[in-house]
Each structure stands twice: as C-alpha cells, then as structure tokens.
Design a protein around this motif. Structure first.
Motif, PDB file in Angstrom:
ATOM      1  N   ARG B  53       0.781  -0.943   0.123  1.00 17.59           N
ATOM      2  CA  ARG B  53       0.026   0.105  -0.066  1.00 17.59           C
ATOM      3  C   ARG B  53       0.997   1.322   0.020  1.00 17.59           C
ATOM      4  NH1 ARG B  53      -1.751   3.196   3.710  1.00 17.59           N
ATOM      5  NH2 ARG B  53      -0.919   2.223   5.352  1.00 17.59           N
ATOM      6  N   ILE B  54       1.997   1.141   0.898  1.00 23.26           N
ATOM      7  CA  ILE B  54       2.893   2.319   0.789  1.00 23.26           C
ATOM      8  C   ILE B  54       3.556   2.731  -0.594  1.00 23.26           C
ATOM      9  CG2 ILE B  54       5.058   3.161   1.826  1.00 23.26           C
ATOM     10  CD1 ILE B  54       4.286   1.292   4.262  1.00 23.26           C
ATOM     11  N   LEU B  55       3.800   1.668  -1.377  1.00 17.33           N
ATOM     12  CA  LEU B  55       4.458   1.652  -2.622  1.00 17.33           C
ATOM     13  C   LEU B  55       3.567   2.421  -3.615  1.00 17.33           C
ATOM     14  CD1 LEU B  55       6.843   1.095  -4.326  1.00 17.33           C
ATOM     15  CD2 LEU B  55       5.874  -0.967  -4.760  1.00 17.33           C
ATOM     16  N   THR B  56       2.183   2.012  -3.541  1.00 19.52           N
ATOM     17  CA  THR B  56       1.116   2.678  -4.335  1.00 19.52           C
ATOM     18  C   THR B  56       1.095   4.088  -4.196  1.00 19.52           C
ATOM     19  OG1 THR B  56      -0.676   2.071  -2.818  1.00 19.52           O
ATOM     20  CG2 THR B  56      -0.070   0.580  -4.775  1.00 19.52           C
ATOM     21  N   GLU B  57       1.104   4.569  -2.798  1.00 21.59           N
ATOM     22  CA  GLU B  57       1.127   6.038  -2.618  1.00 21.59           C
ATOM     23  C   GLU B  57       2.241   6.869  -3.396  1.00 21.59           C
ATOM     24  OE1 GLU B  57       1.259   6.683   1.631  1.00 21.59           O
ATOM     25  OE2 GLU B  57      -0.555   5.367   2.029  1.00 21.59           O
ATOM     26  N   PHE B  58       3.311   6.467  -3.552  1.00 20.75           N
ATOM     27  CA  PHE B  58       4.429   6.931  -4.545  1.00 20.75           C
ATOM     28  C   PHE B  58       4.466   6.763  -5.720  1.00 20.75           C
ATOM     29  CE2 PHE B  58       5.565   6.669   0.118  1.00 20.75           C
ATOM     30  CZ  PHE B  58       6.186   8.063   0.472  1.00 20.75           C
ATOM     31  N   LEU B  59       3.751   5.575  -6.302  1.00 23.28           N
ATOM     32  CA  LEU B  59       3.643   5.606  -7.667  1.00 23.28           C
ATOM     33  C   LEU B  59       2.533   6.536  -8.367  1.00 23.28           C
ATOM     34  CD1 LEU B  59       3.404   1.450  -7.920  1.00 23.28           C
ATOM     35  CD2 LEU B  59       5.538   3.037  -8.079  1.00 23.28           C
ATOM     36  N   PRO B  60       2.726   6.501  -9.771  1.00 19.04           N
ATOM     37  CA  PRO B  60       1.838   7.634 -10.083  1.00 19.04           C
ATOM     38  C   PRO B  60       0.271   7.298 -10.393  1.00 19.04           C
ATOM     39  CG  PRO B  60       3.495   6.876 -11.738  1.00 19.04           C
ATOM     40  CD  PRO B  60       3.702   6.151 -10.549  1.00 19.04           C
ATOM     41  N   PRO B  66      -0.411   0.230 -18.923  1.00 16.12           N
ATOM     42  CA  PRO B  66       0.806  -0.052 -19.575  1.00 16.12           C
ATOM     43  C   PRO B  66       1.680   1.127 -20.009  1.00 16.12           C
ATOM     44  CG  PRO B  66      -1.025  -1.419 -20.427  1.00 16.12           C
ATOM     45  CD  PRO B  66      -1.372  -0.415 -19.725  1.00 16.12           C
ATOM     46  N   GLU B  67       1.255   2.240 -20.154  1.00 12.26           N
ATOM     47  CA  GLU B  67       1.921   3.293 -20.710  1.00 12.26           C
ATOM     48  C   GLU B  67       2.916   4.018 -19.377  1.00 12.26           C
ATOM     49  OE1 GLU B  67      -1.553   3.163 -21.113  1.00 12.26           O
ATOM     50  OE2 GLU B  67      -1.315   2.792 -23.234  1.00 12.26           O
ATOM     51  N   SER B  68       2.559   3.648 -18.051  1.00 16.80           N
ATOM     52  CA  SER B  68       3.462   4.264 -17.174  1.00 16.80           C
ATOM     53  C   SER B  68       4.471   3.215 -16.708  1.00 16.80           C
ATOM     54  CB  SER B  68       2.507   4.205 -15.979  1.00 16.80           C
ATOM     55  OG  SER B  68       1.443   5.077 -16.196  1.00 16.80           O
ATOM     56  N   SER B  69       4.426   2.137 -17.512  1.00 18.85           N
ATOM     57  CA  SER B  69       5.515   0.839 -16.980  1.00 18.85           C
ATOM     58  C   SER B  69       6.841   1.519 -17.184  1.00 18.85           C
ATOM     59  CB  SER B  69       5.422   0.068 -18.018  1.00 18.85           C
ATOM     60  OG  SER B  69       4.093  -0.777 -17.922  1.00 18.85           O
ATOM     61  N   GLU B  70       7.312   2.205 -18.264  1.00 22.66           N
ATOM     62  CA  GLU B  70       8.599   2.775 -18.346  1.00 22.66           C
ATOM     63  C   GLU B  70       8.981   3.844 -17.192  1.00 22.66           C
ATOM     64  OE1 GLU B  70      10.267   4.036 -21.684  1.00 22.66           O
ATOM     65  OE2 GLU B  70       9.281   2.034 -22.966  1.00 22.66           O
ATOM     66  N   THR B  71       8.001   4.796 -16.887  1.00 20.89           N
ATOM     67  CA  THR B  71       8.426   5.680 -16.027  1.00 20.89           C
ATOM     68  C   THR B  71       8.374   5.086 -14.463  1.00 20.89           C
ATOM     69  OG1 THR B  71       6.693   6.812 -17.134  1.00 20.89           O
ATOM     70  CG2 THR B  71       7.230   7.871 -14.942  1.00 20.89           C
ATOM     71  N   ILE B  72       7.437   4.198 -14.202  1.00 18.05           N
ATOM     72  CA  ILE B  72       7.728   3.295 -12.927  1.00 18.05           C
ATOM     73  C   ILE B  72       9.022   2.557 -12.757  1.00 18.05           C
ATOM     74  CG2 ILE B  72       6.612   1.479 -11.591  1.00 18.05           C
ATOM     75  CD1 ILE B  72       4.085   2.270 -12.754  1.00 18.05           C
ATOM     76  N   GLY B  73       9.505   1.893 -14.009  1.00 22.20           N
ATOM     77  CA  GLY B  73      10.717   1.195 -14.087  1.00 22.20           C
ATOM     78  C   GLY B  73      11.871   2.116 -13.701  1.00 22.20           C
ATOM     79  N   SER B  74      12.021   3.161 -14.400  1.00 20.93           N
ATOM     80  CA  SER B  74      13.070   3.977 -13.933  1.00 20.93           C
ATOM     81  C   SER B  74      12.893   4.534 -12.386  1.00 20.93           C
ATOM     82  CB  SER B  74      13.280   5.013 -14.916  1.00 20.93           C
ATOM     83  OG  SER B  74      12.006   5.836 -14.850  1.00 20.93           O
ATOM     84  N   MET B  75      11.744   4.740 -12.130  1.00 18.58           N
ATOM     85  CA  MET B  75      11.659   5.389 -10.590  1.00 18.58           C
ATOM     86  C   MET B  75      12.004   4.211  -9.627  1.00 18.58           C
ATOM     87  SD  MET B  75       7.914   6.196  -9.121  1.00 18.58           S
ATOM     88  CE  MET B  75       7.534   6.277  -7.263  1.00 18.58           C
TER      89      MET B  75
END
Lengths: 244, 164
Positions: B53-60, B66-75
């Motif tokens: 749950r904590i992680l989701t708070e910091f994710l977009p 699927p469009e966010s995958s690359e952003t999340i990956g580098s993050m």
C-alpha cells in the motif's frame, strides 16, 4: 555172402597173431610194473621209517644237550649271584664301619669346636661386660652430660620441626585463603550477573525495557554530541560498504 | 512497519534491515511484472501487506496502465539504488523491538546521525536491558549488564566481604 581170398585169410591170421603177441606183452609188462611199484613202496616206507628213527635220535640228542647247557647255565648263575651277594655284604660291612668311624670323628670335632666357641663367647661377654661396666663407671658423668645434651638437642629439633610444620601450614592456609578469595572475586561478576538476570528478568516489564533503551539512546546521544562527526562518519562507512 | 503517518519518501518508512530486504524483494517483483498485460503487477503489490500500500502512494496514479510502465521502471531503479546505499547500524537489545523502540531508534538516527540509517537488530537477553550499538566495528555498550559489571567492580570489596 562175401568170399575172402587166401591172402586175406593169411593177413587176418597174421594180424590176430600179432595182436595176441601184443596182449601177452602188455600183460607181462603190467605184472612187471606192479612188482616194481610194490618194491618201490616198500623201499620208501623203509626209508621213511629210518628217517623217523634218525629224527627221533637227533631230537633226543639235542634235548639232552640243551638240558645240559641250561643246567650248567643255572649253576653258573647261582654261583655268580652267590658271589655277588657275598661281595655286596663284604663291601657294605666295610662302608658301614667307615661311615661309623667318620661320623664319630665329625661329632667329636663338632662337640669340641662348640665347646671351644662357647668358652670363647663366655669369656668375651665377661670381658665386654666388665669393660662396659668400667666404662660406665669411669664415664658416668660424661655419659650423663651427653644424654642431657642429646635430649636438649632432640627437644630443640622437635620444636623447630613443629614450628616449621606450623609455618608451612599457615602458609598453605594463607594460599588457600587467597585462592578462595580470588575464586570468589572471579565469580562475583557471574554471581551478580545471575542474580541480576533472575531479578531483572522477572522484574523488567516492557515499559522498563523501553525506558532502558531510551536511556541507552540518550547516552549514545551524549557520545555523539562529544564526537558527532566520528559517529556519522562511522555510519557513512557502513553505508558505503553496504552499497558495495 | 505500517504507519498512517504521511512521509516524504518511501525511504522514510524503512527502519530495519528486515524492512530493506522486504522492500527490495517487492521492488524486484514489481520490475519483473511491470510489462505484463494481466493483473500480475497488481497481485504482486497486493500480496505484500507491509509495503504494497505504501508503494502505491508513491507511484503515479495510473500505475496500472501499460503506458506508465517505463516511468515506474526507472523510478523503481532509482529507489532501489537509494535503499541499497543506506548505511547499517547494528543494535543488540534484550527483547524484540516493538514499534515504540523502533520509533526511538529512527529518531535517534535522524536527529543524532543526521542521515538515514537502517538498524540490524539482534536480540540477546543476557544484556538484561538497554542497548549495544556496533557502528563500523566500534562497540558502544549501553546495556544494563555493563552497568552491573561496572558497579560490581566498584563495589567488589564490599561484595566480597558480604559473600566471604
């Protein structure tokens, strides 16, 4: 019917004559042979009878000779045994006499030596006793003094020995005491630790533990205030090693 | 450790070495499932009760698209690098650390060390109480056992007299 010729009759006659002659010859030969056989048998029986007589004579002669030899041998044996017994008896008597004589001599010598030795011992004892008596009489004071000195010496030695034993015992006791104190000294931390563990282990609740951790952190703070750079640098080095 | 308190970064939620292992494991799983079209990513995050749950708070907000995958990956890669670089301080306690003790440790690290650290906590009841810190090989003993030993040394003669 067959008619035979003259020649045939002649031939038959001659044949019959020859056969008769042969028969006569065989008969005569048989009787002659029988006679010869009978004579031969008679002769053989005579020879057998003579041989038997000769054999009996030889056996009888041999028996007689053997009896004679045995008789002679027995006689010689008896004579020899008798002579031997006599010789043994003679020797035994001589030996017995010699032993008896020798024994008497030895006993006499031993008794003489014993008597002589006894006399010498008695003389020696008398002399020694007399000498000792004279010595004691002459050196009574000296002996008394020696005995007194020896008594004093013994007493002193005994005292010294007792003192030595006492000192050794005292030293041993001191060592033992020191060892025991050292042992207690070494164990005191363990004893204290065990007591504390029992006491605090039962007595410390969660709040106490939290307070103690807080206290530890306060002490650490004081330390970090005294050398904050060193503490931070140490943490920094830990971080660097983790990152690697 | 779960908390409702709002924090600046996900690193603020990490206090112990156990937290580091847990979050790194979660981040690795997220990376593996990032480009999958099914619900794998959602399941992975949902399966980690502690940090999901904590992680989701910091994710977009659109982290599931699927469009966010690359952003999340580098993050995630950046977060992992930061987490790995956090230094460790070894601590020995007499009991298992509860939330209050962890909070005290966190405050101590923040206020006194001036930087983020993670605590590797070992439990040894023999120290009776208090704490021992081991930082870069430096042994800082603030345990009750040490205090008792010091007291024993100071009062040795009296104790000997009592025992003897």
């Amino acid at each position: 019917m067959v008619e035979l010729s003259y020649t045939t009759y002649i031939t038959l006659f001659i044949g019959i004559v020859i056969l008769c002659g042969l028969l006569v010859y065989v008969t005569i030969s048989y009787f002659i042979s029988m006679k010869s056989l009978r004579e031969t048998n008679k002769r053989r029986e005579e020879l057998l009878s003579r041989a038997q007589n000769d054999y009996q004579e030889i056996i009888s002669a041999a028996q007689k000779k053997a009896d004679g030899i045995i008789m002679q041998a027995t006689k010689i044996n008896q004579e020899t045994e008798s002579n031997l017994n006599q010789a043994v008896i003679n020797i035994s008597e001589k030996e017995e006499e010699a032993i008896r004589t020798k024994s008497e001599q030895v006993i006499n010598n031993f008794e003489n030596k014993l008597r002589e030795l006894n006399d010498n011992n008695i003389n020696l004892f008398k002399t020694t006793s007399d000498d000792f008596g004279k010595f004691v009489n002459n050196h009574f004071d000296e002996v008394k003094k020696i005995l007194q000195d020896q008594t004093m010496e013994s007493k002193k030695l005994a005292e010294e020995k007792i003192q030595g034993e006492y000192d050794a015992l005292e030293k041993e006791l001191a060592g033992y005491k020191e060892a025991q104190i050292k042992k207690i000294d070494e164990n005191v931390y363990q004893i204290l630790f065990n007591i504390s563990k029992i006491a605090f282990g039962r007595g410390l609740n969660l709040e106490n533990h939290e307070a103690l951790v807080n206290e530890a952190l306060e002490e650490a703070k004081k330390l970090s205030n005294s050398s904050p750079v060193a503490m931070a640098a140490a943490a920094e080095r830990e971080g660097a090693s983790n990152a690697n | 450790m779960q908390t409702d308190k709002a924090k600046g970064t996900i690193l603020d939620y990490l206090i112990t070495e156990e937290d580091r292992r847990d979050i790194l494991s979660l981040l690795s799983d997220v990376e593996e499932n990032l480009f999958k079209t099914d619900d794998s990513l959602k399941n992975v995050i949902g399966s980690n009760a502690r940090f999901g749950r904590i992680l989701t708070e910091f994710l977009p907000p659109d982290w599931q698209s699927p469009e966010s995958s690359e952003t999340i990956g580098s993050m995630i890669m950046g977060i992992k690098n930061e987490i790995v670089a956090i230094p460790t301080v070894n601590v020995v306690l007499a009991i298992m650390a509860n939330e209050k003790i962890l909070s005290m440790l966190e405050s101590f690290a923040r206020d006194e060390l001036g930087k983020k650290v993670l605590f590797k906590i070992d439990v040894n009841p023999d120290i009776i109480g208090g704490a021992i810190f081991i930082i870069d090989g430096n042994y800082l003993d603030f345990s009750l056992l040490r205090k008792l030993n010091e007291a024993a040394i100071q009062k040795r003669d009296q104790i000997n007299a009592l025992i003897g």
